[in-house]
Design a protein around this motif. Sequence first.
Motif, mmCIF file in Angstrom:
data_model
loop_
_atom_site.group_PDB
_atom_site.id
_atom_site.type_symbol
_atom_site.label_atom_id
_atom_site.label_comp_id
_atom_site.label_asym_id
_atom_site.label_seq_id
_atom_site.Cartn_x
_atom_site.Cartn_y
_atom_site.Cartn_z
ATOM 1 N N THR A 196 57.761 31.414 24.624
ATOM 2 C CA THR A 196 57.386 32.050 23.439
ATOM 3 C C THR A 196 56.985 33.584 23.902
ATOM 4 N N PHE A 197 57.085 34.451 22.726
ATOM 5 C CA PHE A 197 56.608 35.616 22.814
ATOM 6 C C PHE A 197 55.094 35.869 23.202
ATOM 7 N N THR A 198 54.371 34.754 22.683
ATOM 8 C CA THR A 198 52.928 34.796 23.017
ATOM 9 C C THR A 198 52.690 34.521 24.614
ATOM 10 N N GLN A 199 53.509 33.486 25.098
ATOM 11 C CA GLN A 199 53.365 33.087 26.533
ATOM 12 C C GLN A 199 53.794 34.138 27.396
ATOM 13 N N LEU A 200 54.721 34.897 26.975
ATOM 14 C CA LEU A 200 55.206 35.990 27.875
ATOM 15 C C LEU A 200 54.151 37.162 27.818
ATOM 16 N N GLY A 201 53.474 37.369 26.684
ATOM 17 C CA GLY A 201 52.341 38.188 26.416
ATOM 18 C C GLY A 201 51.112 37.783 27.452
ATOM 19 N N LEU A 202 50.898 36.458 27.483
ATOM 20 C CA LEU A 202 49.762 36.011 28.249
ATOM 21 C C LEU A 202 50.265 36.103 29.942
ATOM 22 N N ILE A 203 51.499 36.261 30.217
ATOM 23 C CA ILE A 203 51.893 36.346 31.600
ATOM 24 C C ILE A 203 51.364 37.864 31.913
ATOM 25 N N ALA A 204 51.716 38.744 31.132
ATOM 26 C CA ALA A 204 51.469 40.072 31.450
ATOM 27 C C ALA A 204 50.029 40.433 31.378
ATOM 28 N N PHE A 205 49.331 39.875 30.536
ATOM 29 C CA PHE A 205 47.722 39.886 30.388
ATOM 30 C C PHE A 205 47.205 39.355 31.684
ATOM 31 N N ALA A 206 47.648 38.227 32.251
ATOM 32 C CA ALA A 206 47.153 37.518 33.404
ATOM 33 C C ALA A 206 47.251 38.206 34.762
ATOM 34 N N LEU A 207 48.587 39.062 34.677
ATOM 35 C CA LEU A 207 48.687 39.986 35.868
ATOM 36 C C LEU A 207 47.785 41.107 35.768
ATOM 37 N N ASN A 208 47.993 41.837 34.672
ATOM 38 C CA ASN A 208 47.243 43.139 34.399
ATOM 39 C C ASN A 208 45.627 42.896 34.609
ATOM 40 N N MET A 209 45.162 41.899 34.026
ATOM 41 C CA MET A 209 43.566 41.853 34.018
ATOM 42 C C MET A 209 42.950 41.439 35.457
ATOM 43 N N VAL A 210 44.037 40.669 36.039
ATOM 44 C CA VAL A 210 43.332 40.231 37.666
ATOM 45 C C VAL A 210 43.519 41.342 38.389
ATOM 46 N N ALA A 211 44.475 42.404 38.071
ATOM 47 C CA ALA A 211 44.461 43.560 38.878
ATOM 48 C C ALA A 211 43.448 44.512 38.426
ATOM 49 N N SER A 212 43.091 44.629 37.286
ATOM 50 C CA SER A 212 42.440 45.356 36.613
ATOM 51 C C SER A 212 40.781 45.277 36.882
ATOM 52 N N VAL A 213 40.442 43.955 36.606
ATOM 53 C CA VAL A 213 38.992 43.550 37.061
ATOM 54 C C VAL A 213 38.655 43.564 38.377
ATOM 55 N N LEU A 214 39.643 43.118 39.392
ATOM 56 C CA LEU A 214 39.059 43.125 40.861
ATOM 57 C C LEU A 214 39.358 44.376 41.492
ATOM 58 N N GLN A 215 40.111 45.258 41.053
ATOM 59 C CA GLN A 215 40.230 46.520 41.655
ATOM 60 C C GLN A 215 38.738 47.480 42.051
ATOM 61 N N PRO A 216 38.022 47.596 41.228
ATOM 62 C CA PRO A 216 36.749 48.246 41.304
ATOM 63 C C PRO A 216 35.925 47.384 42.371
ATOM 64 N N VAL A 217 36.013 46.222 42.345
ATOM 65 C CA VAL A 217 35.341 45.329 43.257
ATOM 66 C C VAL A 217 35.938 45.485 44.698
ATOM 67 N N VAL A 218 36.902 45.410 44.892
ATOM 68 C CA VAL A 218 37.823 45.670 46.061
ATOM 69 C C VAL A 218 37.177 47.091 46.683
ATOM 70 N N GLY A 219 37.306 47.968 45.746
ATOM 71 C CA GLY A 219 36.950 49.401 46.048
ATOM 72 C C GLY A 219 35.441 49.590 46.658
ATOM 73 N N TYR A 220 34.639 48.873 45.828
ATOM 74 C CA TYR A 220 33.161 49.115 46.142
ATOM 75 C C TYR A 220 33.027 48.292 47.467
ATOM 76 N N LEU A 221 33.585 47.142 47.807
ATOM 77 C CA LEU A 221 33.477 46.476 49.101
ATOM 78 C C LEU A 221 33.924 47.310 50.223
ATOM 79 N N SER A 222 35.221 48.033 49.855
ATOM 80 C CA SER A 222 35.589 48.985 50.971
ATOM 81 C C SER A 222 34.791 49.822 51.285
#
Length: 402
Positions: free
Chosen positions: A47-73
């Motif tokens: 469904t379109f909802t399921q497709l939207g959740l796929i995009a959300f999963a990709l972008n939110m993992v990338a979004s939340v973890l980037q500052p963490v990785v940057g801080y550690l580096s």
Amino acid sequence: MTTNKLTLGNPVYPVMFAIGGVHLLNDSLQSVIPAMFPILERDLGLTFTQLGLIAFALNMVASVLQPVVGYLSDRKPRPYTLPIGMTFSLIGIAGLAFAPAYWLIILSVMLLGLGSAIFHPEGSRVSYMAAGTKRGLSQSIYQVGGNTGQALAPLISAYILWPLGQKGAAIFILVAALAIFMLLRISAWYKEELVQEKLNKRKRVILSTMENLTKKQVGIALTLLLTVIFARSFYVANITGFYIFYIIEKYSVEITTGQLFIFLFLVLGAAGTFFGGPIADKIGRKNVIVISQVVPIPLCILLPHVPLGVAIVLLGLIGFFIMLSFSVTVVYAQELVPSKIGTMAGLTVGLAFGMGAIGAVAIGILMDSVGVYQTMLIVSFIPLIGLTCLGLPRDQKIVAVQ
């Protein structure tokens, strides 16, 4: 008024272009996700909802973890995290190609998001290290690689995934493998630079082009900058994810034709990203950010009301100018907090991912509530929020060491 000048070393162009090339490969992997939506809907009945959740999963993992990785580096740089991160992306794209179930697709895109979260702040750090006096140019080369990779999504969908189906994504395993090979070479340079710093008992240049700012002023400036990024990301998410429905409804064009209009927006956005950095090196970071926010405002407001031919022209102009500041905002944040290069790259680029994910959900809900046309009218005023850029502090000139 006398302009202060800061001194930096000479740029390392091979590394600048290599990390930009890997950014293109990395973001082409990410562009497979939206490109695959029609195939997943057709073949797996999502469904379109399921497709939207796929995009959300990709972008939110990338979004939340980037500052963490940057801080550690920032605390302890680890050069070989770059190829390790790309290995997660390789596993993710392989899983996406062969996943028989929805939950495996979600897991695969989360692995892609993890790889992206590791790559972006570390890649931006490499770009910064190689930049010398050309911080804007270097960041533009780096970011335009990513934007070009993202712009490939409509073409990937039309010419690879649509005829080959879900398993066609397996082609991109080779793309990930090439990226890993290149990153191994880049990481060797990165490691040697760190060794030389340690041997010479010196630190990477952290000179800032900003005037002496208090912590409070830096905090205010960062808040204003993140507001600019919010407005830009929200509007771009609208065009790349939902404007196609408006084109079909208002102008009665075919889906494939409409995708070419979105491709035009993305390609000219990539061009704007490239030119923004060198222009900022000449006229200042703030000036480019202001131009990038002010010029698109009347164009965005006009876009829903014009004939198709004019809309195509406006779409191209909006793409170019609104993305003119993409790489510049990253460099500007890094120079606001020059001791936290990775953190600032992760925060600014990660926020762009996060706002894109949230923007897509918000626009989808709005479209379901009030309709396609009314949603486009409302979102056309979003760029007005970017006028907060007028309150940003000005930056100085930099020159090379003679």
